[in-house]
Design a protein around this motif. Sequence first.
Motif, PDB file in Angstrom:
ATOM      1  N   VAL A 122      13.040  29.525  25.422  1.00 28.90           N
ATOM      2  CA  VAL A 122      11.985  30.480  25.717  1.00 28.90           C
ATOM      3  C   VAL A 122      12.407  31.795  25.076  1.00 28.90           C
ATOM      4  O   VAL A 122      13.516  32.273  25.310  1.00 28.90           O
ATOM      5  N   GLN A 123      11.534  32.345  24.242  1.00 27.49           N
ATOM      6  CA  GLN A 123      11.820  33.626  23.591  1.00 27.49           C
ATOM      7  C   GLN A 123      10.741  34.623  23.983  1.00 27.49           C
ATOM      8  O   GLN A 123       9.551  34.308  23.941  1.00 27.49           O
ATOM      9  N   LEU A 124      11.187  35.819  24.379  1.00 26.29           N
ATOM     10  CA  LEU A 124      10.282  36.882  24.810  1.00 26.29           C
ATOM     11  C   LEU A 124      10.692  38.191  24.153  1.00 26.29           C
ATOM     12  O   LEU A 124      11.866  38.385  23.843  1.00 26.29           O
ATOM     13  N   THR A 125       9.714  39.088  23.997  1.00 23.11           N
ATOM     14  CA  THR A 125       9.986  40.372  23.362  1.00 23.11           C
ATOM     15  C   THR A 125       9.481  41.506  24.246  1.00 23.11           C
ATOM     16  O   THR A 125       8.333  41.473  24.687  1.00 23.11           O
ATOM     17  N   PRO A 126      10.337  42.511  24.485  1.00 21.40           N
ATOM     18  CA  PRO A 126       9.873  43.692  25.217  1.00 21.40           C
ATOM     19  C   PRO A 126       8.805  44.428  24.400  1.00 21.40           C
ATOM     20  O   PRO A 126       8.844  44.390  23.167  1.00 21.40           O
ATOM     21  N   PRO A 127       7.873  45.111  25.050  1.00 24.32           N
ATOM     22  CA  PRO A 127       6.840  45.834  24.323  1.00 24.32           C
ATOM     23  C   PRO A 127       7.436  46.806  23.301  1.00 24.32           C
ATOM     24  O   PRO A 127       8.314  47.608  23.638  1.00 24.32           O
ATOM     25  N   GLY A 128       7.000  46.706  22.047  1.00 20.46           N
ATOM     26  CA  GLY A 128       7.433  47.618  20.998  1.00 20.46           C
ATOM     27  C   GLY A 128       8.780  47.321  20.382  1.00 20.46           C
ATOM     28  O   GLY A 128       9.225  48.023  19.478  1.00 20.46           O
ATOM     29  N   SER A 129       9.461  46.278  20.822  1.00 22.28           N
ATOM     30  CA  SER A 129      10.812  45.993  20.344  1.00 22.28           C
ATOM     31  C   SER A 129      10.807  45.072  19.124  1.00 22.28           C
ATOM     32  O   SER A 129       9.953  44.196  18.999  1.00 22.28           O
ATOM     33  N   ALA A 130      11.782  45.261  18.251  1.00 18.18           N
ATOM     34  CA  ALA A 130      11.989  44.360  17.130  1.00 18.18           C
ATOM     35  C   ALA A 130      12.987  43.257  17.489  1.00 18.18           C
ATOM     36  O   ALA A 130      13.176  42.315  16.730  1.00 18.18           O
ATOM     37  N   CYS A 131      13.627  43.377  18.633  1.00 16.69           N
ATOM     38  CA  CYS A 131      14.612  42.398  19.090  1.00 16.69           C
ATOM     39  C   CYS A 131      14.078  41.683  20.322  1.00 16.69           C
ATOM     40  O   CYS A 131      13.480  42.299  21.199  1.00 16.69           O
ATOM     41  N   SER A 132      14.298  40.385  20.376  1.00 16.99           N
ATOM     42  CA  SER A 132      13.830  39.557  21.478  1.00 16.99           C
ATOM     43  C   SER A 132      15.003  39.066  22.314  1.00 16.99           C
ATOM     44  O   SER A 132      16.159  39.193  21.925  1.00 16.99           O
ATOM     45  N   ILE A 133      14.670  38.469  23.451  1.00 15.51           N
ATOM     46  CA  ILE A 133      15.651  37.746  24.244  1.00 15.51           C
ATOM     47  C   ILE A 133      15.249  36.281  24.246  1.00 15.51           C
ATOM     48  O   ILE A 133      14.084  35.947  24.006  1.00 15.51           O
ATOM     49  N   GLN A 134      16.220  35.413  24.493  1.00 12.14           N
ATOM     50  CA  GLN A 134      15.923  33.997  24.668  1.00 12.14           C
ATOM     51  C   GLN A 134      16.805  33.433  25.760  1.00 12.14           C
ATOM     52  O   GLN A 134      17.898  33.933  26.021  1.00 12.14           O
ATOM     53  N   PHE A 135      16.305  32.403  26.408  1.00  4.29           N
ATOM     54  CA  PHE A 135      17.058  31.663  27.419  1.00  4.29           C
ATOM     55  C   PHE A 135      16.444  30.285  27.493  1.00  4.29           C
ATOM     56  O   PHE A 135      15.412  30.018  26.878  1.00  4.29           O
ATOM     57  N   GLY A 136      17.089  29.407  28.215  1.00  2.00           N
ATOM     58  CA  GLY A 136      16.560  28.056  28.347  1.00  2.00           C
ATOM     59  C   GLY A 136      17.631  27.059  28.711  1.00  2.00           C
ATOM     60  O   GLY A 136      18.610  27.384  29.375  1.00  2.00           O
ATOM     61  N   THR A 137      17.456  25.839  28.214  1.00  2.00           N
ATOM     62  CA  THR A 137      18.375  24.737  28.483  1.00  2.00           C
ATOM     63  C   THR A 137      19.015  24.319  27.173  1.00  2.00           C
ATOM     64  O   THR A 137      18.326  24.153  26.163  1.00  2.00           O
ATOM     65  N   GLY A 138      20.334  24.181  27.170  1.00  2.00           N
ATOM     66  CA  GLY A 138      21.041  23.737  25.976  1.00  2.00           C
ATOM     67  C   GLY A 138      21.285  24.827  24.950  1.00  2.00           C
ATOM     68  O   GLY A 138      21.582  24.527  23.798  1.00  2.00           O
ATOM     69  N   LEU A 139      21.186  26.100  25.351  1.00  2.00           N
ATOM     70  CA  LEU A 139      21.353  27.204  24.399  1.00  2.00           C
ATOM     71  C   LEU A 139      22.735  27.838  24.413  1.00  2.00           C
ATOM     72  O   LEU A 139      23.205  28.308  23.398  1.00  2.00           O
ATOM     73  N   THR A 140      23.353  27.892  25.597  1.00  2.00           N
ATOM     74  CA  THR A 140      24.625  28.606  25.711  1.00  2.00           C
ATOM     75  C   THR A 140      25.456  27.998  26.838  1.00  2.00           C
ATOM     76  O   THR A 140      24.901  27.426  27.782  1.00  2.00           O
ATOM     77  N   ASP A 141      26.765  28.166  26.712  1.00  2.00           N
ATOM     78  CA  ASP A 141      27.636  27.736  27.798  1.00  2.00           C
ATOM     79  C   ASP A 141      28.099  28.927  28.645  1.00  2.00           C
ATOM     80  O   ASP A 141      28.950  28.790  29.511  1.00  2.00           O
ATOM     81  N   ALA A 142      27.506  30.090  28.412  1.00  2.00           N
ATOM     82  CA  ALA A 142      27.835  31.270  29.212  1.00  2.00           C
ATOM     83  C   ALA A 142      27.373  31.059  30.654  1.00  2.00           C
ATOM     84  O   ALA A 142      26.419  30.322  30.917  1.00  2.00           O
ATOM     85  N   ALA A 143      28.037  31.715  31.568  1.00  2.00           N
ATOM     86  CA  ALA A 143      27.673  31.622  32.982  1.00  2.00           C
ATOM     87  C   ALA A 143      26.362  32.372  33.236  1.00  2.00           C
ATOM     88  O   ALA A 143      26.175  33.477  32.721  1.00  2.00           O
ATOM     89  N   PRO A 144      25.462  31.777  34.008  1.00  2.00           N
ATOM     90  CA  PRO A 144      24.225  32.487  34.348  1.00  2.00           C
ATOM     91  C   PRO A 144      24.529  33.846  34.977  1.00  2.00           C
ATOM     92  O   PRO A 144      25.426  33.973  35.809  1.00  2.00           O
ATOM     93  N   GLY A 145      23.805  34.856  34.520  1.00  2.00           N
ATOM     94  CA  GLY A 145      23.993  36.199  35.052  1.00  2.00           C
ATOM     95  C   GLY A 145      25.142  36.967  34.437  1.00  2.00           C
ATOM     96  O   GLY A 145      25.520  38.014  34.939  1.00  2.00           O
TER      97      GLY A 145
END
Length: 142
Positions: A43-66
């Motif tokens: 899932v990719q989302l962009t803050p209003p007016g930003s050129a950079c987005s965030i993404q999250f989901g399943t199978g993307l990272t092994d980092a700890a949630p939060g």
Amino acid sequence: MNYTIEVVTLAVRDTGRALDFYTRLAGFTLDVDYHPDDRYRVVQLTPPGSACSIQFGTGLTDAAPGSARATHLVVTDIEAAHRELGDRGLPVGPLRRKTTVEDWQGDHSPGTDPGRRDYASSFTFADPDGNTWVVQERGHSR
């Protein structure tokens, strides 16, 4: 050669809950929700007016949630942003200002910087998993 940041990956426990938080409460725009099978979802989302987005989901990272800390959003009117996000139901921290700007040592005082100087006023919020954000003011027209 330019090197631009295009996307920041956040670790979350529940993709649906995070999607609701970032679209409904934080006001981000949904760009992509790709879910080809149960093992992968982005899932990719962009803050209003930003050129950079965030993404999250399943199978993307092994980092700890939060585990993301102090990701910054920059706005031109900190008081309006604080009010807008609070009115959406997002639990925002209080407005705060750098106690001193020229030789700042990390201390804050309540409220907005009286001179509305760049980077002097901010507030914080966290998503349901504990990923933290700092909303900071730059470019306020006096």
